[in-house]
Design a protein around this motif. Structure first.
Motif, short mmCIF file in Angstrom:
data_model
loop_
_atom_site.label_atom_id
_atom_site.label_comp_id
_atom_site.label_asym_id
_atom_site.label_seq_id
_atom_site.Cartn_x
_atom_site.Cartn_y
_atom_site.Cartn_z
N TYR A 1 0.77 -1.21 0.00
CA TYR A 1 0.11 0.05 0.06
C TYR A 1 0.90 1.30 -0.08
N ALA A 2 0.28 2.36 -0.57
CA ALA A 2 1.11 3.58 -0.52
C ALA A 2 0.85 4.02 1.09
N HIS A 3 1.82 4.67 1.48
CA HIS A 3 1.85 5.17 2.99
C HIS A 3 0.74 6.03 3.32
N SER A 4 0.15 6.59 2.42
CA SER A 4 -0.96 7.78 2.75
C SER A 4 -2.27 6.80 2.90
N VAL A 5 -2.37 5.84 2.44
CA VAL A 5 -3.95 4.89 2.60
C VAL A 5 -3.53 3.67 3.35
N ARG A 6 -2.21 3.32 4.02
CA ARG A 6 -2.05 2.22 4.94
C ARG A 6 -2.97 2.32 6.15
N GLY A 7 -3.63 1.23 6.29
CA GLY A 7 -4.41 1.17 7.67
C GLY A 7 -5.76 1.69 7.29
N ARG A 8 -6.14 2.19 6.16
CA ARG A 8 -7.43 2.64 5.79
C ARG A 8 -8.06 1.91 4.53
N PHE A 9 -7.07 1.58 3.66
CA PHE A 9 -7.67 1.00 2.32
C PHE A 9 -7.11 -0.75 2.27
N THR A 10 -7.80 -1.46 1.97
CA THR A 10 -7.75 -2.91 1.81
C THR A 10 -7.99 -3.47 0.49
#
Length: 114
Positions: A59-68
């Motif tokens: 994942y891109a750092h900006s979406v890690r933890g929010r996108f799956t």
């Protein structure tokens, strides 16, 4: 010639969720990697998430933890579950599949209001 069709975009408020879907048709070579990019007008397309045929994700750092990201290999479909959306996530989202790098669909617009 493979064709990609993305869907699921829309207009949401910050903090809400969307699920994007992309289906590849016409592939004559088995698809292995799949993923998503996004693009804001005037900026370069950036990688959002990708998944290998073995299920390894990145994942891109900006979406890690929010996108799956997830895939249904039997249907040549890749999904992107996007939670806790932010205004900075506003972009046109495109999927890609390997080995058909360079082939893009029409994209799906995601707009997040604050």
């Amino acid at each position: 010639q493979v064709q990609l069709v993305e869907s699921g975009g829309g207009l949401v408020q910050a903090g809400e969720s969307l699920t994007l879907s992309c289906t590849a048709t016409g592939a004559t070579i088995p698809i292995n990697g799949m993923g998503w990019y996004r693009q804001i007008p005037g900026k370069e397309r950036e990688m959002v998430a990708r998944i290998t045929d073995a299920g390894t994700t990145n994942y891109a750092h900006s979406v890690r933890g929010r996108f799956t990201i997830a895939r249904d290999s039997g249907k040549n479909t890749v999904l992107l579950q996007m939670n806790n959306l932010k205004p900075d996530d506003t972009a046109v989202y495109y999927c890609y599949v390997l080995p058909y790098w360079g082939t893009w669909g029409q994209g799906t617009q995601v707009s997040v209001s604050s």
